[in-house]
Design a protein around this motif. Sequence first.
Motif, short mmCIF file in Angstrom:
data_model
loop_
_atom_site.label_atom_id
_atom_site.label_comp_id
_atom_site.label_asym_id
_atom_site.label_seq_id
_atom_site.Cartn_x
_atom_site.Cartn_y
_atom_site.Cartn_z
N UNK A 94 83.23 -5.03 -23.84
CA UNK A 94 83.69 -6.39 -23.59
C UNK A 94 83.30 -6.84 -22.19
N UNK A 152 90.32 -10.91 -28.64
CA UNK A 152 91.10 -9.78 -28.15
C UNK A 152 91.63 -8.93 -29.30
N UNK A 179 91.32 0.48 -28.54
CA UNK A 179 90.14 -0.24 -28.09
C UNK A 179 88.96 0.67 -27.79
N UNK A 180 89.26 1.82 -27.16
CA UNK A 180 88.17 2.70 -26.73
C UNK A 180 87.45 3.35 -27.91
N UNK A 181 88.12 3.38 -29.05
CA UNK A 181 87.51 4.04 -30.21
C UNK A 181 86.92 3.06 -31.21
N UNK A 204 83.14 -0.89 -29.17
CA UNK A 204 82.79 -2.23 -28.72
C UNK A 204 82.75 -2.21 -27.19
N UNK A 206 92.86 -5.38 -27.98
CA UNK A 206 93.77 -5.61 -26.86
C UNK A 206 95.02 -6.38 -27.31
N UNK A 219 88.81 -6.75 -30.14
CA UNK A 219 88.67 -5.71 -29.12
C UNK A 219 89.77 -4.66 -29.23
#
Lengths: 359, 293
Positions: free
Chosen positions: A80, A48, A73-75, A78, A53, A51
């Motif tokens: 998941x 995480x 996370x969105x940039x 990756x 998170x 990621x």
Amino acid sequence: MATITLDTVRKVYGGAVEAVKGVSIDIADGEFIVLVGPSGCGKSTLLRMVAGLEDITTGEIKIGDKVVNNVDPANRDIAMVFQNYALYPHMTVYNNLAYGLKNRGMAKDEIDRRVKEAARILEIGDYLDRKPRALSGGQRQRVAMGRAIVREPAAFLFDEPLSNLDAKLRVQMRVEIKRLQKSLKTTSVYVTHDQLEAMTLADRLVVLNGGNIEQIGAPIEVYDKPASTFVASFIGSPAMNLLKVKTDASGLAFETGAGLSGANPHGRDRYIAGVRPEHLDVVPAGSPEAALTLKAKVNVLEPVGAESYLYAECGDGGPEIVIRVESHAHFEPGQEIVLSAKAKDVHFFDADTGRRIDG
Amino acid sequence: MKKVQFDSRLTPYILLLPQLAIVAIFFLWPAAEAVRSSFYLEDPFGFGSTFVGLDNFKDVFADSNYGRVVRFTGVFTFCVTFFSLAIALVLAVKADKVIHGSSAYKTLLMWVYAVAPPVAGLIGIFLFDQHVGPIVKMFKALGWDMRIGVNYNDTGFAMVVVAVWKQIPVNFIFLLSGLQGISKSVQEAAAIDCPSGFRRFWTVTFPLLAPTGFFLLIINITYALFDTFGVIDVLLKTQPGDDPITLVYKVYQDGFRGNDLGGSSAQSVILMVVVFVLTVIQFRLIERRVHYN
């Protein structure tokens, strides 16, 4: 596609609980890394953090050449796959797959091409108009995989993706994930507590215990040369027999009672000796001394079909050990047996630290 | 489904009786009574009544004041529902993200829930007092000279503010629990799939909150239409004069202050029809749009 580098990554919760204690791993481009360990070993936390998170308390995570510690996370480029699939319940399968692409402003026909392609690979083309609630567990898992694939990310992150599936489906999906990863050549980090899943999927295994790395290596390497008693008992099924031994004038002996003999290999006073169930042979009484010879009394014979497992008690009230025997072997409870193991199959660990002794 | 067999055909009806009795005594009978009296002209002193057919309804619709009350009720209901839901949603989303001291924060936000409507109205009176009310003073500083109880719009504004304030905690509690009911991993998947937090909210969180939202919409419309009576009555100090009132308040005013039981009954029959239609529409919408699992 990219490398992933973890440099002394630590995670501390609430200033007190240290879930991950300075972990460093270099993951090569296209490699399939499996993080394996018991519950609470920090494997999910580690994933995480990759990621995005979870915050990274100290240390550095790089994806490609870019430090991503403070990247959303969105940039991070990756994708998941979650244990409970985490599909968007209000969207159709098609929109579940397309969502991540739409949000990045991709052209409609390109989105359509990618979704159709992923649906074809995963054989979910017939369900594109359905909502997730109308799918079975296996189908949902495929959609979750599809959502990762369409993104064509630098890395796949899998968080125990198969543990909600039944046994048969799990084996099938395991093979499929492996095949898919080999054909896409996307760097993957996969978390599981199932050592069989870990062994079969990994290019390299990372065995974690209590927030520390116990061992990193190819599955067979970890199996052949476990770095510690923890790894020895975690990898392989049934687990390796671990025996506390001391040494006397004649060589090795149990700390309590008779029933064990063998030469002292490293000139120390005490060891933990390990032998896998599959490396113990039942030999006739009076056979020549092997690297390790055990006298034991049969407790139970457990047939599992292709083979059987024999549970026996060493010496007088010594530890119980497991021996793999052929499937139709016959043993009576209470029967006295002699077991031997070859030198290459006997592992010695430090009696205090549990670390492997090589030499 | 397991089918339960009773010894006697009567048993199930006897078991249902208490519930049916409650419905009959507290709903059907008064409703029937209202419908009946809407066709009669009642003597103000209770000496008798005359059947007048639809005259009461004709009077209601001919009354220009009634149209004004309808319009205000519509605006009032819309404003109260919209603002109490919107503000509660913002608060719930923010409270959901608070990590430290979250329970104290949530408790404080729910506090107002425990305040009875007339008390809320009283607090409203203090806040909007012509001479010492802090809200009036604040707007005065901003150049708006409020005249609560004198100016139609100012009074309406005060009613909306107090009614919204009173309703926010209920909406907040439901929306917060709705937010917390959204799977954490779905939100995390969205965090990976969608770079914009704003867009993420409208495309994932908000749709998943819709079941709670539709339920609250019904609750809030009902609240604004009916349960705001206490707030309005206290704010108007039971002297409406030319001030804005809602349909329910007008029913009370005409019936019990004006002693026009027939006209008042006709109005409540109209209200019943409105509520019935509203309920049907909302349940249709809910059944069609809001079922995920």
